[in-house]
Design a protein around this motif. Structure first.
Motif, PDB file in Angstrom:
ATOM      1  N   ALA A   1       0.842  -1.203   0.000  1.00  0.00           N
ATOM      2  CA  ALA A   1       0.000   0.000   0.000  1.00  0.00           C
ATOM      3  C   ALA A   1       0.881   1.259   0.000  1.00  0.00           C
ATOM      4  O   ALA A   1       0.608   2.231  -0.716  1.00  0.00           O
ATOM      5  N   GLY A   2       1.963   1.244   0.787  1.00  0.00           N
ATOM      6  CA  GLY A   2       2.869   2.401   0.825  1.00  0.00           C
ATOM      7  C   GLY A   2       3.585   2.587  -0.497  1.00  0.00           C
ATOM      8  O   GLY A   2       3.753   3.714  -0.989  1.00  0.00           O
TER       9      GLY A   2
ATOM     10  N   ILE B   1      18.355  -5.037   2.854  1.00  0.00           N
ATOM     11  CA  ILE B   1      16.996  -4.855   2.321  1.00  0.00           C
ATOM     12  C   ILE B   1      16.858  -5.857   1.176  1.00  0.00           C
ATOM     13  O   ILE B   1      17.614  -5.821   0.202  1.00  0.00           O
ATOM     14  N   GLY B   2      15.928  -6.792   1.327  1.00  0.00           N
ATOM     15  CA  GLY B   2      15.764  -7.808   0.278  1.00  0.00           C
ATOM     16  C   GLY B   2      14.840  -8.928   0.724  1.00  0.00           C
ATOM     17  O   GLY B   2      14.050  -8.773   1.660  1.00  0.00           O
ATOM     18  N   GLY B   3      14.928 -10.042   0.009  1.00  0.00           N
ATOM     19  CA  GLY B   3      14.115 -11.213   0.346  1.00  0.00           C
ATOM     20  C   GLY B   3      12.633 -11.004   0.090  1.00  0.00           C
ATOM     21  O   GLY B   3      11.799 -11.663   0.702  1.00  0.00           O
ATOM     22  N   MET B   4      12.297 -10.117  -0.846  1.00  0.00           N
ATOM     23  CA  MET B   4      10.879  -9.805  -1.070  1.00  0.00           C
ATOM     24  C   MET B   4      10.251 -10.681  -2.146  1.00  0.00           C
ATOM     25  O   MET B   4       9.154 -10.403  -2.641  1.00  0.00           O
ATOM     26  N   ALA B   5      10.986 -11.711  -2.543  1.00  0.00           N
ATOM     27  CA  ALA B   5      10.436 -12.789  -3.362  1.00  0.00           C
ATOM     28  C   ALA B   5       9.796 -12.265  -4.651  1.00  0.00           C
ATOM     29  O   ALA B   5      10.378 -11.443  -5.351  1.00  0.00           O
ATOM     30  N   SER B   6       8.576 -12.731  -4.911  1.00  0.00           N
ATOM     31  CA  SER B   6       7.915 -12.369  -6.161  1.00  0.00           C
ATOM     32  C   SER B   6       7.065 -11.119  -6.004  1.00  0.00           C
ATOM     33  O   SER B   6       6.269 -10.794  -6.877  1.00  0.00           O
TER      34      SER B   6
ATOM     35  N   PHE C   1       8.711  -5.856  -6.467  1.00  0.00           N
ATOM     36  CA  PHE C   1       8.417  -4.609  -7.186  1.00  0.00           C
ATOM     37  C   PHE C   1       7.336  -3.842  -6.424  1.00  0.00           C
ATOM     38  O   PHE C   1       7.383  -2.613  -6.331  1.00  0.00           O
ATOM     39  N   GLY C   2       6.383  -4.586  -5.873  1.00  0.00           N
ATOM     40  CA  GLY C   2       5.291  -3.950  -5.140  1.00  0.00           C
ATOM     41  C   GLY C   2       5.653  -3.552  -3.712  1.00  0.00           C
ATOM     42  O   GLY C   2       4.982  -2.705  -3.130  1.00  0.00           O
ATOM     43  N   GLU C   3       6.673  -4.176  -3.130  1.00  0.00           N
ATOM     44  CA  GLU C   3       6.954  -3.913  -1.711  1.00  0.00           C
ATOM     45  C   GLU C   3       8.175  -3.026  -1.476  1.00  0.00           C
ATOM     46  O   GLU C   3       8.265  -2.332  -0.462  1.00  0.00           O
ATOM     47  N   ALA C   4       9.163  -3.093  -2.384  1.00  0.00           N
ATOM     48  CA  ALA C   4      10.466  -2.482  -2.090  1.00  0.00           C
ATOM     49  C   ALA C   4      10.446  -0.957  -1.938  1.00  0.00           C
ATOM     50  O   ALA C   4      11.206  -0.423  -1.118  1.00  0.00           O
ATOM     51  N   PRO C   5       9.641  -0.200  -2.703  1.00  0.00           N
ATOM     52  CA  PRO C   5       9.687   1.258  -2.485  1.00  0.00           C
ATOM     53  C   PRO C   5       9.385   1.634  -1.034  1.00  0.00           C
ATOM     54  O   PRO C   5      10.091   2.439  -0.428  1.00  0.00           O
TER      55      PRO C   5
END
Ligand SMILES: Cc1cc2nc3c(=O)[nH]c(=O)nc-3n(C[C@H](O)[C@H](O)[C@H](O)COP(=O)(O)OP(=O)(O)OC[C@H]3O[C@@H](n4cnc5c(N)ncnc54)[C@H](O)[C@@H]3O)c2cc1C
Length: 399
Positions: free
Chosen positions: A66-67, A353-358, A361-365
């Motif tokens: 969402a962020g 910062i990582g490990g956000m899997a698939s 793109f939606g979570e990293a920002p």
């Protein structure tokens, strides 16, 4: 020797978001990228920003997405960077009674009733006419969005540079060493840099950087792959996916030490996963396979054919549209399924910062924004409890 306050290793979406938000807070940042910005998963993904409904509070992944959605929206609308951001919503197709049962549970579990709706096949086809009449229905996630992954990652990198961050590409980090005063010495290309703090944002290559410091970063490398049709006039409005893998992952028992949301186990397909959309350039793109293959980013044509058949079951127009091109990329899946965002235990100047899997793109920002807040204020944002590397990253010789 160069001196930097904060060095970031990796110019994917995670690294550039950290660079953007740290420079916004006034920090002097140097980002080192081995290839080009967005050269790997961050530029190869399907760029679905899948804001799943919150199940409880805090729900880390839902709130990160969402962020991030607001950060992408602001890049497009306030900073006038055309990243092809569009809040298109996602339709997740329901093809069996068991999937329909699970879809009802998803709607009931949503903390906010406006974040997901169960549609009949008629309702779904009235907003996405190319969907097959054979579906039983669809879940609509109206807040989901899409963007162009290369443009979005580069736009955030350029915005970081405008705030004073220095970004050096074609510059691989080959060695990292701790110094007696707690800072780090980094060798990259023909540069030697001393950094007060170091951020590892190297995606699937994070464990290799960690190994230089004797640290085990608990992520495994998963290959994803995608394909595209020729460019067509606009035919699809929404992001599209299917409930088939959701049902399998809901029912399957977890294997210790392995991420749960994979399509293959021990070289054998266990489920079909599917996601895609039509790009602004007109290509219809789909993907879904997630396989543990080590550092092997080579396309498997059988997997592409299976994914094309699956997509054609949802969208009959695809049956007559051959695959024009395909590609593969590598993702870092954490072993326990949660992102890794925060300081390495016992190493207060070393951050991950990582490990956000698939869903990176939606979570990293947003993950980059929260990492920057934590590094700046010295206090962990409450939302990052489940992402904290404490107790998850092993540093030999340290408790
Ligand atoms: C086919 C596919 C489809 C996907 N679809 C979606 C989707 O629809 N939605 C979504 O949210 N996510 C999706 N993802 C996942 C998403 O792309 C990733 O989670 C995200 O891009 C990870 O970003 P990152 O910055 O952590 O890693 P990366 O993008 O891998 O960036 C890491 C960077 O570190 C650099 N690096 C590594 N080692 C060094 C070194 N020694 N020195 C300097 N630099 C180094 C690399 O060159 C690389 O550029 C998909 C991924 C794939 C592969």
């Amino acid at each position: 020797m160069n001196e930097a306050e904060i060095v970031i290793i990796g110019g994917g979406i995670a690294g550039v978001s950290a660079a953007y938000h740290l420079s916004e807070l006034g920090h002097r940042v140097l980002l080192l990228e081995r290839d080009a910005i967005a050269a790997h998963a961050s530029g190869l993904n399907s760029s679905l920003i899948s804001s799943t409904p919150q199940r409880g509070v805090p729900d880390l992944e839902a709130l990160l997405t969402a962020g991030s959605l607001e950060i992408y929206r602001s890049l497009q609308l306030d900073q006038h960077a055309d990243i092809e951001f569009r809040q298109s919503g996602t339709l997740r197709a329901i093809c069996s009674e068991a999937e329909a049962e699970l879809a009802s549970q998803v709607v009931e579990a949503a903390a906010d009733a406006t974040s997901v709706r169960l549609l009949s096949v008629g309702e779904a086809r009235s907003i996405e006419p190319e969907l097959s009449p054979n579906l039983l229905g669809a879940l609509l996630f109206p807040r989901n969005a899409q963007a162009n992954p290369v443009k979005a990652t580069r736009a955030l990198a350029q915005a970081a540079e405008r705030q004073g961050a220095r970004i050096v590409t074609r510059c691989a980090v080959t060695d990292v060493a701790r110094r007696a005063d707690g800072s780090y010495l980094i060798r990259a290309g023909d540069m030697t840099v001393s950094a007060v703090r170091l951020v590892i944002a190297a995606g699937p290559w994070a464990p290799a950087i960690g190994a230089l410091l004797g640290i085990e970063i608990p992520v495994v490398t998963v290959r994803g792959q995608m394909w595209a049709t020729e460019a067509l006039p606009p035919r699809l409005q929404h992001n599209l996916s299917s409930m088939e893998s959701s049902l399998y992952w809901h029912q399957a028992s977890a294997e210790p030490e392995l991420p749960s949301h994979l399509t293959h186990r021990a070289g054998r397909r266990v489920t079909r996963h599917l996601y895609g959309r039509q790009t602004r350039a007109g290509e219809i793109i789909f993907g879904g396979d997630r396989e543990l293959l080590g550092d092997h980013a080579v396309v498997d044509p059988d997997g592409i054919a299976s994914n094309h058949r699956h997509a054609s079951e949802l969208l009959p127009l695809l049956a007559a549209l051959p695959v024009q091109r395909s590609w593969a990329g590598l993702m870092a899946f954490s072993r326990d399924g949660h992102p890794l965002v925060g300081p390495v235990p016992g190493e207060p100047a070393l951050w991950l910062i990582g490990g956000m899997a698939s869903s990176g793109f939606g979570e990293a920002p947003m993950a980059g924004r929260l990492l920057a807040t934590w590094m700046h204020a010295g206090r962990r944002p409450d939302l990052l409890v489940a992402a904290d590397p404490a107790g998850r990253v092993h540093v030999p010789g340290k408790p």
